[in-house]
Design a protein around this motif. Structure first.
Motif, PDB file in Angstrom:
ATOM      1  N   CYS A 183       1.207   3.154   6.166  1.00  0.00           N
ATOM      2  CA  CYS A 183       0.449   1.904   6.092  1.00  0.00           C
ATOM      3  C   CYS A 183       1.417   0.745   5.892  1.00  0.00           C
ATOM      4  CB  CYS A 183      -0.560   1.940   4.957  1.00  0.00           C
ATOM      5  SG  CYS A 183      -1.630   0.475   4.918  1.00  0.00           S
TER       6      CYS A 183
ATOM      7  N   VAL B 141       0.363  -2.494   5.029  1.00  0.00           N
ATOM      8  CA  VAL B 141      -0.242  -3.598   4.282  1.00  0.00           C
ATOM      9  C   VAL B 141       0.621  -3.926   3.066  1.00  0.00           C
ATOM     10  CG1 VAL B 141      -2.209  -4.302   2.868  1.00  0.00           C
ATOM     11  CG2 VAL B 141      -2.590  -3.118   5.036  1.00  0.00           C
TER      12      VAL B 141
ATOM     13  N   CYS C  48      -4.463  -0.283  -0.084  1.00  0.00           N
ATOM     14  CA  CYS C  48      -5.188  -1.418   0.506  1.00  0.00           C
ATOM     15  C   CYS C  48      -6.675  -1.073   0.531  1.00  0.00           C
ATOM     16  CB  CYS C  48      -4.658  -1.717   1.906  1.00  0.00           C
ATOM     17  SG  CYS C  48      -4.960  -0.413   3.115  1.00  0.00           S
TER      18      CYS C  48
ATOM     19  N   ASP D  59      -7.645   1.736   3.005  1.00  0.00           N
ATOM     20  CA  ASP D  59      -7.260   3.090   2.609  1.00  0.00           C
ATOM     21  C   ASP D  59      -8.018   3.549   1.362  1.00  0.00           C
ATOM     22  OD1 ASP D  59      -5.544   3.739   4.671  1.00  0.00           O
ATOM     23  OD2 ASP D  59      -3.885   2.639   3.768  1.00  0.00           O
TER      24      ASP D  59
ATOM     25  N   CYS E 247       0.857  -1.185   0.000  1.00  0.00           N
ATOM     26  CA  CYS E 247       0.000   0.000   0.000  1.00  0.00           C
ATOM     27  C   CYS E 247       0.891   1.233   0.000  1.00  0.00           C
ATOM     28  CB  CYS E 247      -0.911  -0.027   1.223  1.00  0.00           C
ATOM     29  SG  CYS E 247      -1.939   1.445   1.407  1.00  0.00           S
TER      30      CYS E 247
ATOM     31  N   ARG F 237       0.106   4.278   0.841  1.00  0.00           N
ATOM     32  CA  ARG F 237      -0.164   5.324   1.829  1.00  0.00           C
ATOM     33  C   ARG F 237       0.985   5.375   2.829  1.00  0.00           C
ATOM     34  NH1 ARG F 237      -2.021   6.074   6.947  1.00  0.00           N
ATOM     35  NH2 ARG F 237      -2.746   3.939   7.271  1.00  0.00           N
TER      36      ARG F 237
HETATM   37 ZN    ZN Z   1      -3.093   0.950   3.273  1.00  0.00          ZN
END
Ligand code: ZN
Length: 91
Positions: free
Chosen positions: A41, A43, A70, A73, A36, A38
């Motif tokens: 994050c 993930v 993800c 998000d 991900c 972001r």
């Molecule tokens: Zn994420």
């Protein structure tokens, strides 16, 4: 990094030659989506990602961009930071 927000209801038709917006991002960015994007994050795993439609918050270029996020998000309604590259929808 750059600040963005999700665009809602903009899944749209995936461009010809691509199976998903995630694959589209990979082709244009020249890299595999593995995490991900972001900031903050954790993930990972391609199966946990979608090619999310976002808009830059502080730059008024009116373009839509794709970035791997993800599922959680992808549902955010606030503004958040992502790592680049962002790929324009009409790249
Ligand atoms: Zn994420």
């Amino acid at each position: 990094m750059i600040k963005v927000k999700n665009l809602k209801g903009t899944a749209g038709r995936v461009p010809n030659g691509y199976d998903s917006w995630l694959e589209y991002w990979e082709a244009k960015a020249g890299q595999r989506a593995t995490k991900c994007m972001r900031v903050g994050c954790s993930v990972t795993g391609r199966a946990n990602l979608v090619g999310a439609h976002v808009k830059k918050v502080d730059i008024y270029d009116n373009k839509w961009y794709i970035v791997p996020l993800c599922q959680a998000d992808n549902m955010r309604t606030d503004e958040f930071f992502v790592y680049e590259p962002l790929v324009p929808v009409n790249a």
